[in-house]
Design an enzyme around this catalytic site. Structure first.
Site, mmCIF file in Angstrom:
data_model
loop_
_atom_site.group_PDB
_atom_site.id
_atom_site.type_symbol
_atom_site.label_atom_id
_atom_site.label_comp_id
_atom_site.label_asym_id
_atom_site.label_seq_id
_atom_site.Cartn_x
_atom_site.Cartn_y
_atom_site.Cartn_z
ATOM 1 N N ALA A 37 0.792 -1.156 0.001
ATOM 2 C CA ALA A 37 0.057 -0.169 -0.008
ATOM 3 C C ALA A 37 0.897 1.361 -0.090
ATOM 4 O O ALA A 37 1.645 1.304 0.706
ATOM 5 C CB ALA A 37 -0.879 0.158 1.385
ATOM 6 N N ASP A 38 0.551 2.252 -0.821
ATOM 7 C CA ASP A 38 1.145 3.363 -0.664
ATOM 8 C C ASP A 38 0.244 4.376 0.181
ATOM 9 O O ASP A 38 -0.768 4.057 0.669
ATOM 10 C CB ASP A 38 1.403 4.273 -2.000
ATOM 11 C CG ASP A 38 0.028 4.493 -2.987
ATOM 12 O OD1 ASP A 38 -1.153 4.494 -2.360
ATOM 13 O OD2 ASP A 38 0.271 4.491 -4.239
ATOM 14 N N SER A 39 0.547 5.617 0.435
ATOM 15 C CA SER A 39 -0.019 6.658 1.205
ATOM 16 C C SER A 39 -1.685 6.702 0.961
ATOM 17 O O SER A 39 -2.732 6.694 1.779
ATOM 18 C CB SER A 39 0.301 7.847 1.416
ATOM 19 O OG SER A 39 0.689 8.328 0.183
#
Length: 81
Positions: A37-39
């Site tokens: 996951a990215d932000s």
């Protein structure tokens, strides 16, 4: 809603939002490190958890939710209290 039902629903949301297989998800899985996951993914996941479970997750709490189990525990605690 039981803790087991919450866990299952959280897993379903992670699969849907993050495009991972359910068998890749473990309670100790970290959203960023283990599930990729990215932000933005994390923000969308938190929003989906809020919508699905009818809870508010303040930013300061959201920042502390880094693993699948932390998300489950947070929702369980919010739903019980």
């Amino acid at each position: 809603m039981s803790a087991a039902e919450i866990k299952d629903k959280v897993y379903d949301i992670i699969v849907s939002k993050m495009g991972v297989n359910k068998d890749q998800i473990k309670p100790e899985s970290k959203f960023a490190d283990d599930l990729g996951a990215d932000s933005l993914d994390t923000v969308e996941l938190i929003m989906e958890l809020e919508n699905e479970f009818g809870v508010q997750i303040p930013d300061e709490d959201a920042e502390k939710i880094g693993t699948v189990q932390q998300a489950i525990d947070y929702i369980v605690n919010k739903k019980v209290s």
